[in-house]
Design an enzyme around this catalytic site. Structure first.
Site, PDB file in Angstrom:
ATOM      1  N   ASP A 201       0.825  -1.195   0.000  1.00 25.47           N
ATOM      2  CA  ASP A 201       0.000   0.000   0.000  1.00 25.47           C
ATOM      3  C   ASP A 201       0.871   1.261   0.000  1.00 25.47           C
ATOM      4  OD1 ASP A 201      -2.739   1.141   0.363  1.00 25.47           O
ATOM      5  OD2 ASP A 201      -1.891   1.878   2.251  1.00 25.47           O
ATOM      6  N   GLU A 264       1.747  -0.200  -4.871  1.00 20.34           N
ATOM      7  CA  GLU A 264       0.727   0.801  -5.209  1.00 20.34           C
ATOM      8  C   GLU A 264       1.433   2.138  -5.337  1.00 20.34           C
ATOM      9  OE1 GLU A 264      -3.456   2.760  -3.659  1.00 20.34           O
ATOM     10  OE2 GLU A 264      -1.864   2.318  -2.237  1.00 20.34           O
TER      11      GLU A 264
END
Length: 532
Positions: A201, A264
Site C-alpha cells: 500500500d 501501489e
C-alpha cells in the site's frame, strides 16, 4: 509458456473482503465466505487472488489502519481460516497475494500506544513526531489525503504526529532501522504461511523529506479536486531514497521461491517506472493506474500505451489496472457498451492485468445515502464525490433479495440492478459481459501471443485503437472502437492469408474470415488471428 513466472503469465483478481461473501449473516464478508466461493476463481480463469487488508483493525479506514501485522481481524475470521483458504487456493493451482500496509498503522497499534506514552519511550522514534511551529501550529503545511492538516496535536506529550491519511493512521518512521526490521519480520510471518506475494500500500509515501520543508502550491488547483491536491506533494512522497526500501523488500521476497512484490504507486509514468529498481531489483510490478486516470479516448489511450512501453526499463514487465477499491467503477465511468471494450483492452495489452471484483459482471457505483456513509474521506470532505463506498458495495451473486452475499443486513447497500446483474444470471447468458470476460481470459491463457507476446501499435485514428501482439510466429490483431461510430475500417497488416476472428465484444463473428481490412461496428472490439 513455462519459462515465464506466474505473475507474468497470469491474471490478478482483487477481492475486497468486506464485500465479497458473508458466511455468518453479520452483513460483512469474511474468509469463510471467500473460501465458499473459491471455485469461482478457477471457473472465471484468474490465476491469483489479492486480498485487501484482513489484519486486526478498529476499521477507521476499513483495514488500512492496522493494529497487528500478524493476526486476522475477528470480523474476517481466524488464522486457521486463513490457512484453510491458502490451502484451498493452492490446491486449485491459484496464488494468494496479501495487502501489506507499511506506511502507517492504527493509532491503537501497540507500537503507537508506546510511542505516544512519552517522549522517552523506546518506540517514540518509530513514528514521526515534531514540535509545533513558533506560532503553536503544525510544523509545516503538509496536508492529509483525507482533508485537513496532516499533523495531529498530542497534548500529553506536547508534539504533533504526522498522518498522511486519517488521524487514526499515524505514519511510521521508515528512516528508523527498527521499524524496517519489524515490518520485514511481519512479511516473513506471512510468507512462511504460504502467501505468494504482497501488494504494498502507498509504496511511494514511505519516506518524507528529512528537512520537513513545506510543499509548494499547485498552480493547477481549482477547488474541484481533493483538498490535499492544493499542494504539490514533492516533500511528502516519492523521495529519492525510498528506492532503497523497495530494494530491501524485494531482497526479502527473493529469499522465497516464486513470490511477487507489487507496489501501489500513483505517479506519472516517468516516475512510476523507477520503482522497478536498479537492475530490476525493485518491485516486480509497480502498479500502473494510467487506464483509470486517462480520458477514455482512442488517441489518448494509444499514446499512453506507447509512452509506457517506451519508458519501461529493459526487461521490465508491464502491468495494467482498470479498477480498484479507491476509484469509481469503470462501467459507471464509460457505460456498459464501452466497459466491454475496456475488458478486451485490459486482457489483450502486453503485461499483467488486474481485475477488481464485480467488474466481470459489469457492476456499477452504487449511490450511498448520507446516513450510510462509511468512508472517512467522504466524511471529511462531504458532498465532493471523493467517497469510495460506491465502488465497494457487496458482490452480486444471484437474483435473491440480498444478492447471495449475506443473510443479514449488508454493510453497504446493494445495487438496484442486482436481479439482472449477478453471476448466476449472467453465467447462463452467452452474450453477457461475464461470458466475454471468461472468453477473453481463456484466449489469453491459451495464446502466448496475447499473454507474453510483443506489442506494436497498428492504428489509432477515427476513434479506433488497434495493435498487434506477436509471439513465436503467431500474430493477433486487436481493434477497439472507442465510440458509437459505425463501420470503422482498419487495414490489416500485410500477410499471406486472411485473418480469422477469434472474439468480438458483441458476442458474435467468431470464425469470420477477414481479408485486407476489418470493419468495426459501434462500441465493438475484435480480436483477429493473423496466422490462420
Amino acid at each position: 509458456m513455462g519459462h515465464a513466472p506466474w505473475w507474468q503469465r497470469g491474471i490478478v483478481y482483487q477481492v475486497y473482503p468486506r464485500s465479497f461473501q458473508d458466511s455468518n449473516g453479520d452483513g460483512v464478508g469474511d474468509l469463510k465466505g471467500i473460501l465458499r466461493r473459491v471455485d469461482y476463481f478457477g471457473w472465471l480463469g484468474v490465476d491469483a487472488v489479492w486480498l485487501s487488508p484482513i489484519y486486526p483493525s478498529p476499521m477507521a479506514d476499513f483495514g488500512y489502519d492496522v493494529a497487528d501485522y500478524r493476526g486476522i481481524e475477528p470480523v474476517f475470521g481466524t488464522l486457521d481460516d486463513f490457512s484453510e483458504l491458502v490451502a484451498a487456493l493452492h490446491g486449485r493451482g491459484l496464488k494468494l497475494i496479501l495487502d501489506l500496509v507499511p506506511n502507517h498503522t492504527s493509532d491503537r497499534h501497540p507500537w503507537f500506544v508506546a510511542s505516544r506514552s512519552g517522549r522517552s519511550d523506546p518506540k517514540r522514534d518509530w513514528y514521526i513526531w515534531r514540535d509545533a511551529a513558533p506560532d503553536g501550529g503544525p510544523p509545516n503545511n503538509w496536508l492529509s489525503t483525507f482533508g485537513g492538516s496532516a499533523w495531529e496535536w498530542d497534548a500529553a506529550t506536547g508534539q504533533y504526529y504526522y498522518h498522511a491519511f486519517a488521524r487514526e493512521q499515524p505514519d511510521l518512521n521508515w528512516r528508523n532501522p527498527a521499524v524496517r526490521r519489524a515490518v520485514y519480520d511481519a512479511m516473513r510471518f506471512w510468507l512462511d504461511r504460504g502467501v505468494d506475494g504482497f501488494r504494498v500500500d502507498v509504496m511511494w509515501h514511505l519516506l518524507k523529506d528529512p528537512a520537513w520543508r513545506d510543499n509548494p502550491p499547485n498552480p493547477a488547483y481549482d477547488g474541484s479536486q481533493p483538498e490535499f491536491q492544493r499542494l504539490l506533494e514533492v516533500n511528502t512522497t516519492d523521495q529519492p531514497d525510498v528506492h532503497e526500501i523497495v530494494a530491501e523488500m524485494r531482497a526479502l521476497i527473493d529469499e522465497y521461491d516464486d513470490r511477487v512484490l507489487i507496489g501501489e504507486i500513483y505517479l506519472p509514468i516517468e516516475r512510476l517506472v523507477a520503482y522497478y529498481g536498479r537492475d530490476l531489483a525493485g518491485a516486480h510490478l509497480p502498479f500502473n493506474f494510467q487506464l483509470i486516470l486517462t480520458a477514455w479516448d482512442a488517441g489518448r489511450i494509444a499514446g499512453l500505451v506507447e509512452r509506457y512501453e517506451a519508458a519501461l526499463p529493459a526487461g521490465a514487465w508491464p502491468n495494467w489496472v482498470l479498477g480498484n477499491h479507491d476509484k469509481p467503477r469503470f462501467a459507471s465511468r464509460v457505460g456498459p457498451a464501452q466497459a466491454r471494450v475496456a475488458a478486451m483492452l485490459l486482457l489483450t495489452l502486453r503485461g499483467t492485468p488486474t481485475l477488481y471484483y464485480g467488474d466481470e459482471i459489469g457492476m456499477r457505483d452504487v449511490p450511498i445515502p448520507p446516513g450510510m456513509v462509511h468512508d472517512p474521506w467522504e466524511k471529511n470532505e462531504p458532498g465532493m464525490g471523493f467517497g469510495r463506498d460506491p465502488q465497494r458495495t457487496p458482490m452480486q451473486w444471484d437474483a435473491s433479495a440480498l444478492a447471495g452475499f449475506t443473510t443479514g443486513t449488508p454493510w453497504l447497500p446493494l445495487a438496484d440492478d442486482r436481479a439482472a446483474c449477478n453471476v448466476e444470471v449472467l453465467s447462463d447468458d452467452a452474450g453477457s459481459i461475464l461470458a466475454l470476460y471468461r472468453q477473453l481470459i481463456e484466449l489469453r491463457r491459451t495464446s502466448p501471443a496475447l499473454s507474453l507476446g510483443t506489442y506494436r501499435t497498428v492504428a489509432a485514428e477515427g476513434g479506433v485503437f488497434a495493435y498487434e501482439r506477436r509471439y513465436d510466429g503467431a500474430s493477433m490483431l486487436v481493434a477497439l472502437n472507442f465510440g458509437d461510430q459505425p463501420d470503422r475500417r482498419i487495414e490489416l497488416p500485410p500477410g499471406d492469408r486472411p485473418g480469422r476472428v477469434l472474439a468480438s465484444t458483441h458476442g458474435d463473428r467468431q470464425g469470420e474470415t477477414v481479408a485486407g481490412a476489418l470493419t468495426l461496428r459501434p462500441d465493438e472490439g475484435v480480436i483477429v488471428s493473423l496466422t490462420g
